[in-house]
Design a protein around this motif. Sequence first.
Motif, PDB file in Angstrom:
ATOM      1  N   LEU A 188       1.028  -1.096  -0.090  1.00  0.00           N
ATOM      2  CA  LEU A 188      -0.002  -0.013   0.051  1.00  0.00           C
ATOM      3  C   LEU A 188       0.900   1.310   0.092  1.00  0.00           C
ATOM      4  O   LEU A 188       2.062   1.126   0.331  1.00  0.00           O
ATOM      5  CB  LEU A 188      -0.948  -0.057   1.144  1.00  0.00           C
ATOM      6  N   SER A 189       0.255   2.381  -0.263  1.00  0.00           N
ATOM      7  CA  SER A 189       1.109   3.724  -0.236  1.00  0.00           C
ATOM      8  C   SER A 189       1.918   3.932   1.010  1.00  0.00           C
ATOM      9  O   SER A 189       3.038   4.346   1.158  1.00  0.00           O
ATOM     10  CB  SER A 189       0.441   4.810  -0.897  1.00  0.00           C
ATOM     11  N   ILE A 190       1.209   3.526   2.037  1.00  0.00           N
ATOM     12  CA  ILE A 190       1.600   3.785   3.483  1.00  0.00           C
ATOM     13  C   ILE A 190       1.271   2.303   3.884  1.00  0.00           C
ATOM     14  O   ILE A 190       0.219   1.679   4.172  1.00  0.00           O
ATOM     15  CB  ILE A 190       0.836   4.679   4.504  1.00  0.00           C
ATOM     16  N   PRO A 191       2.422   1.376   4.130  1.00  0.00           N
ATOM     17  CA  PRO A 191       2.379   0.027   4.646  1.00  0.00           C
ATOM     18  C   PRO A 191       1.618  -0.022   5.800  1.00  0.00           C
ATOM     19  O   PRO A 191       1.794   0.802   6.878  1.00  0.00           O
ATOM     20  CB  PRO A 191       3.955  -0.340   4.702  1.00  0.00           C
ATOM     21  N   VAL A 192       0.926  -1.053   5.965  1.00  0.00           N
ATOM     22  CA  VAL A 192       0.039  -1.438   7.069  1.00  0.00           C
ATOM     23  C   VAL A 192       0.590  -2.819   7.750  1.00  0.00           C
ATOM     24  O   VAL A 192       0.750  -3.994   6.941  1.00  0.00           O
ATOM     25  CB  VAL A 192      -1.394  -1.826   6.630  1.00  0.00           C
ATOM     26  N   GLU A 193       1.094  -2.885   9.007  1.00  0.00           N
ATOM     27  CA  GLU A 193       1.728  -3.929   9.384  1.00  0.00           C
ATOM     28  C   GLU A 193       0.550  -4.465  10.482  1.00  0.00           C
ATOM     29  O   GLU A 193       0.330  -3.648  11.410  1.00  0.00           O
ATOM     30  CB  GLU A 193       3.021  -3.641  10.352  1.00  0.00           C
ATOM     31  N   VAL A 194       0.428  -5.757  10.541  1.00  0.00           N
ATOM     32  CA  VAL A 194      -0.661  -6.443  11.452  1.00  0.00           C
ATOM     33  C   VAL A 194       0.159  -7.408  12.431  1.00  0.00           C
ATOM     34  O   VAL A 194       0.943  -8.258  11.831  1.00  0.00           O
ATOM     35  CB  VAL A 194      -1.770  -7.077  10.556  1.00  0.00           C
ATOM     36  N   GLU A 195      -0.253  -7.139  13.712  1.00  0.00           N
ATOM     37  CA  GLU A 195       0.528  -8.262  14.718  1.00  0.00           C
ATOM     38  C   GLU A 195      -0.160  -9.363  14.620  1.00  0.00           C
ATOM     39  O   GLU A 195      -1.430  -9.552  14.401  1.00  0.00           O
ATOM     40  CB  GLU A 195       0.525  -7.671  16.121  1.00  0.00           C
ATOM     41  N   GLY A 196       0.445 -10.660  14.735  1.00  0.00           N
ATOM     42  CA  GLY A 196      -0.069 -11.946  14.824  1.00  0.00           C
ATOM     43  C   GLY A 196       0.083 -12.489  16.301  1.00  0.00           C
ATOM     44  O   GLY A 196      -0.071 -11.983  17.094  1.00  0.00           O
ATOM     45  N   ASP A 197       0.684 -13.836  16.033  1.00  0.00           N
ATOM     46  CA  ASP A 197       0.823 -14.653  17.263  1.00  0.00           C
ATOM     47  C   ASP A 197       2.050 -13.886  18.099  1.00  0.00           C
ATOM     48  O   ASP A 197       2.940 -13.464  17.609  1.00  0.00           O
ATOM     49  CB  ASP A 197       1.304 -15.912  17.157  1.00  0.00           C
ATOM     50  N   ASP A 198       1.736 -14.461  19.326  1.00  0.00           N
ATOM     51  CA  ASP A 198       2.868 -14.068  20.523  1.00  0.00           C
ATOM     52  C   ASP A 198       4.089 -14.759  20.318  1.00  0.00           C
ATOM     53  O   ASP A 198       3.967 -16.098  19.581  1.00  0.00           O
ATOM     54  CB  ASP A 198       2.271 -14.080  21.740  1.00  0.00           C
ATOM     55  N   GLY A 199       5.129 -14.486  20.747  1.00  0.00           N
ATOM     56  CA  GLY A 199       6.493 -15.097  20.549  1.00  0.00           C
ATOM     57  C   GLY A 199       6.663 -15.802  21.890  1.00  0.00           C
ATOM     58  O   GLY A 199       6.033 -15.445  23.015  1.00  0.00           O
ATOM     59  N   ASP A 200       7.956 -16.297  22.130  1.00  0.00           N
ATOM     60  CA  ASP A 200       8.436 -16.630  23.179  1.00  0.00           C
ATOM     61  C   ASP A 200      10.045 -16.336  23.591  1.00  0.00           C
ATOM     62  O   ASP A 200      10.439 -15.516  22.692  1.00  0.00           O
ATOM     63  CB  ASP A 200       8.725 -18.273  23.399  1.00  0.00           C
ATOM     64  N   VAL A 201      10.589 -16.407  24.463  1.00  0.00           N
ATOM     65  CA  VAL A 201      12.016 -15.902  24.939  1.00  0.00           C
ATOM     66  C   VAL A 201      12.741 -17.416  25.028  1.00  0.00           C
ATOM     67  O   VAL A 201      12.278 -18.145  26.040  1.00  0.00           O
ATOM     68  CB  VAL A 201      12.153 -14.907  26.156  1.00  0.00           C
ATOM     69  N   SER A 202      13.659 -17.480  24.494  1.00  0.00           N
ATOM     70  CA  SER A 202      14.706 -18.460  24.710  1.00  0.00           C
ATOM     71  C   SER A 202      15.744 -18.084  25.422  1.00  0.00           C
ATOM     72  O   SER A 202      16.545 -16.976  25.210  1.00  0.00           O
ATOM     73  CB  SER A 202      15.272 -19.076  23.213  1.00  0.00           C
ATOM     74  N   ILE A 203      16.151 -18.976  26.759  1.00  0.00           N
ATOM     75  CA  ILE A 203      17.444 -18.582  27.543  1.00  0.00           C
ATOM     76  C   ILE A 203      18.314 -19.627  27.565  1.00  0.00           C
ATOM     77  O   ILE A 203      17.892 -20.984  27.353  1.00  0.00           O
ATOM     78  CB  ILE A 203      16.800 -18.334  28.829  1.00  0.00           C
ATOM     79  N   SER A 204      19.506 -19.251  27.530  1.00  0.00           N
ATOM     80  CA  SER A 204      20.697 -20.566  27.648  1.00  0.00           C
ATOM     81  C   SER A 204      21.487 -19.711  28.836  1.00  0.00           C
ATOM     82  O   SER A 204      22.076 -18.777  28.927  1.00  0.00           O
ATOM     83  CB  SER A 204      21.437 -20.519  26.405  1.00  0.00           C
ATOM     84  N   LEU A 205      22.176 -20.652  29.715  1.00  0.00           N
ATOM     85  CA  LEU A 205      22.875 -20.646  30.811  1.00  0.00           C
ATOM     86  C   LEU A 205      23.980 -21.605  30.801  1.00  0.00           C
ATOM     87  O   LEU A 205      23.595 -22.743  30.622  1.00  0.00           O
ATOM     88  CB  LEU A 205      22.195 -20.628  32.076  1.00  0.00           C
ATOM     89  N   SER A 206      25.101 -21.354  30.866  1.00  0.00           N
ATOM     90  CA  SER A 206      26.124 -22.334  30.886  1.00  0.00           C
ATOM     91  C   SER A 206      27.238 -21.778  31.655  1.00  0.00           C
ATOM     92  O   SER A 206      27.831 -20.799  31.328  1.00  0.00           O
ATOM     93  CB  SER A 206      26.659 -22.981  29.454  1.00  0.00           C
ATOM     94  N   GLY A 207      27.993 -22.717  32.571  1.00  0.00           N
ATOM     95  CA  GLY A 207      29.058 -22.156  33.191  1.00  0.00           C
ATOM     96  C   GLY A 207      29.254 -22.913  34.543  1.00  0.00           C
ATOM     97  O   GLY A 207      28.859 -24.039  34.507  1.00  0.00           O
ATOM     98  N   LEU A 208      29.775 -22.138  35.533  1.00  0.00           N
ATOM     99  CA  LEU A 208      29.959 -22.714  36.691  1.00  0.00           C
ATOM    100  C   LEU A 208      29.098 -22.131  37.961  1.00  0.00           C
ATOM    101  O   LEU A 208      28.989 -20.920  37.855  1.00  0.00           O
ATOM    102  CB  LEU A 208      31.441 -22.339  37.282  1.00  0.00           C
ATOM    103  N   LEU A 209      28.726 -23.098  38.934  1.00  0.00           N
ATOM    104  CA  LEU A 209      27.876 -22.327  39.889  1.00  0.00           C
ATOM    105  C   LEU A 209      28.838 -22.358  41.097  1.00  0.00           C
ATOM    106  O   LEU A 209      29.498 -23.471  41.518  1.00  0.00           O
ATOM    107  CB  LEU A 209      26.899 -23.198  40.310  1.00  0.00           C
TER     108      LEU A 209
END
Length: 165
Positions: free
Chosen positions: A55-76
């Motif tokens: 369109l002359s002015i783009p129209v962006e439409v939100e859809g599904d929610d996302g998730d967050v991926s977490i990675s931990l590696s090391g020493l405790l």
Amino acid sequence: MAAIDGLAPFSWPGAGAILIEDGAGNSASGIFEGAFSFEATGRASSEARNRGRHLSIPVEVEGDDGDVSISLSGLLTSMKGINRVHPYEAMTFTQGAAAWVSVGRGNKKMFRLTVTALDPDSGATQQVRFSFCKLDSISCDFVGESGKATFEASITDRENYPTVT
């Protein structure tokens, strides 16, 4: 500890603290040295078009929610919190954390995870809080190296973005 300026971007100096909490005020914590990363995909979106054309002015439409991926590696370097529960127990809801309460609903228990970056020079801290975490995989070696247990976890957070303070 002094807080890092709220406008400063999050930085990871290689050492931090992890705090795992359930929905009833129980917690486990540990001092962590190693790699921490997360990826937030946010909400999916697509462009609304007319017969496949922009369109002359783009129209962006939100859809599904996302998730967050977490990675931990090391020493405790320190492994028990106020409730004398190891982070492994807290994330798997086993042994000392078997009676812990999920922060979500359903038959898969979820926990909160707060990762605090510790700046050894200034004493400043900065936190990333993940509110609805489920454990995907975990690996612990209690023999570890140099007297410190090795720890590796892959976690999914059921929210679009974590809270960074």
